[in-house]
Design a protein around this motif. Structure first.
Motif, PDB file in Angstrom:
ATOM      1  N   UNK A 169      -3.465 111.473  58.265  1.00  0.00           N
ATOM      2  CA  UNK A 169      -4.594 111.366  57.350  1.00  0.00           C
ATOM      3  C   UNK A 169      -4.600 110.095  56.544  1.00  0.00           C
ATOM      4  N   UNK A 170      -5.785 109.762  56.048  1.00  0.00           N
ATOM      5  CA  UNK A 170      -5.944 108.597  55.182  1.00  0.00           C
ATOM      6  C   UNK A 170      -7.225 108.752  54.378  1.00  0.00           C
ATOM      7  N   UNK A 171      -7.227 108.174  53.192  1.00  0.00           N
ATOM      8  CA  UNK A 171      -8.442 108.154  52.386  1.00  0.00           C
ATOM      9  C   UNK A 171      -9.412 107.160  53.000  1.00  0.00           C
ATOM     10  N   UNK A 172     -10.635 107.596  53.174  1.00  0.00           N
ATOM     11  CA  UNK A 172     -11.699 106.712  53.649  1.00  0.00           C
ATOM     12  C   UNK A 172     -13.025 107.323  53.246  1.00  0.00           C
ATOM     13  N   UNK A 173     -13.835 106.544  52.540  1.00  0.00           N
ATOM     14  CA  UNK A 173     -15.158 107.005  52.126  1.00  0.00           C
ATOM     15  C   UNK A 173     -16.159 106.677  53.216  1.00  0.00           C
ATOM     16  N   UNK A 174     -16.903 107.704  53.648  1.00  0.00           N
ATOM     17  CA  UNK A 174     -17.944 107.510  54.652  1.00  0.00           C
ATOM     18  C   UNK A 174     -19.153 108.350  54.266  1.00  0.00           C
ATOM     19  N   UNK A 175     -20.251 108.105  54.958  1.00  0.00           N
ATOM     20  CA  UNK A 175     -21.466 108.865  54.725  1.00  0.00           C
ATOM     21  C   UNK A 175     -22.070 109.251  56.069  1.00  0.00           C
ATOM     22  N   UNK A 176     -22.345 110.544  56.241  1.00  0.00           N
ATOM     23  CA  UNK A 176     -23.063 111.047  57.402  1.00  0.00           C
ATOM     24  C   UNK A 176     -24.463 111.425  56.944  1.00  0.00           C
ATOM     25  N   UNK A 177     -25.466 111.004  57.694  1.00  0.00           N
ATOM     26  CA  UNK A 177     -26.852 111.360  57.397  1.00  0.00           C
ATOM     27  C   UNK A 177     -27.444 112.046  58.625  1.00  0.00           C
ATOM     28  N   UNK A 178     -27.909 113.257  58.440  1.00  0.00           N
ATOM     29  CA  UNK A 178     -28.582 114.017  59.490  1.00  0.00           C
ATOM     30  C   UNK A 178     -30.069 113.985  59.177  1.00  0.00           C
ATOM     31  N   UNK A 179     -30.863 113.401  60.090  1.00  0.00           N
ATOM     32  CA  UNK A 179     -32.290 113.268  59.786  1.00  0.00           C
ATOM     33  C   UNK A 179     -33.004 114.617  59.809  1.00  0.00           C
ATOM     34  N   UNK A 180     -34.181 114.626  59.223  1.00  0.00           N
ATOM     35  CA  UNK A 180     -34.940 115.867  59.029  1.00  0.00           C
ATOM     36  C   UNK A 180     -35.285 116.561  60.341  1.00  0.00           C
ATOM     37  N   UNK A 181     -35.541 115.789  61.370  1.00  0.00           N
ATOM     38  CA  UNK A 181     -35.952 116.365  62.654  1.00  0.00           C
ATOM     39  C   UNK A 181     -34.770 116.738  63.544  1.00  0.00           C
ATOM     40  N   UNK A 182     -33.560 116.540  63.035  1.00  0.00           N
ATOM     41  CA  UNK A 182     -32.334 116.871  63.778  1.00  0.00           C
ATOM     42  C   UNK A 182     -32.267 116.180  65.137  1.00  0.00           C
ATOM     43  N   UNK A 183     -32.607 114.904  65.141  1.00  0.00           N
ATOM     44  CA  UNK A 183     -32.502 114.124  66.369  1.00  0.00           C
ATOM     45  C   UNK A 183     -31.405 113.083  66.288  1.00  0.00           C
ATOM     46  N   UNK A 184     -30.870 112.825  65.084  1.00  0.00           N
ATOM     47  CA  UNK A 184     -29.913 111.742  64.929  1.00  0.00           C
ATOM     48  C   UNK A 184     -29.044 111.900  63.683  1.00  0.00           C
ATOM     49  N   UNK A 185     -27.759 111.539  63.856  1.00  0.00           N
ATOM     50  CA  UNK A 185     -26.834 111.321  62.748  1.00  0.00           C
ATOM     51  C   UNK A 185     -26.652 109.820  62.613  1.00  0.00           C
TER      52      UNK A 185
END
Length: 144
Positions: A36-52
């Protein structure tokens, strides 16, 4: 649980602050030797559920959703995705354990799991839920 409704209706964002890389052990049929390691990330799931979209300090990657389902017995969302460079992965969003698990194959064809720990979750132009608030919603089965 209301969290299920939120994921179905709006753009969802997941901020993570720690990750673990685990390798598959054929003998035990489990992922082990997690580093493990500390790492800040962001996941975005679009409204139409076609893409992260997955954003890190060093890169931004797109993952196109091929299929998804809600696994009710395990209370997780499972997404089969293809990356913007053509690699296949399985994303598992587990709000109960505050994790996004990415299952893939390394260059040698060995399975691995990259486990991201969710620090915060919110929906675009709406409201924010901390881990504590997600827990309370689940325990009390609150409808927001």
């Amino acid at each position: 649980m209301m969290v299920s409704y939120v994921l179905k209706s709006q753009t969802a964002l997941f901020s993570t602050d720690y990750q673990e890389y685990c390798i598959w052990n054929d003998s035990t049929s489990h992922f082990e030797d997690c580093q493990g390691a500390e790492e800040s990330t962001l996941f975005t799931l679009n409204k139409t559920k076609t893409q992260f979209i997955h954003t890190t300090d060093q890169s931004k990657s797109a993952y196109f959703i091929d299929s998804w389902n809600y696994d009710q017995p395990n209370d997780v969302y499972i997404y089969k995705v293809t990356s913007d460079v053509g690699n296949k992965y399985t994303f598992v969003i587990d709000l109960h354990h505050y994790q996004i698990r990415i299952l893939g194959m390394d260059a040698y064809g060995h399975p691995y799991m990259l486990k991201h720990y969710i620090k915060k979750y919110w929906v675009e132009n709406d409201w924010y839920l901390s881990n504590f608030e997600l827990t309370i919603i689940g325990i009390l089965n609150i409808s927001l």
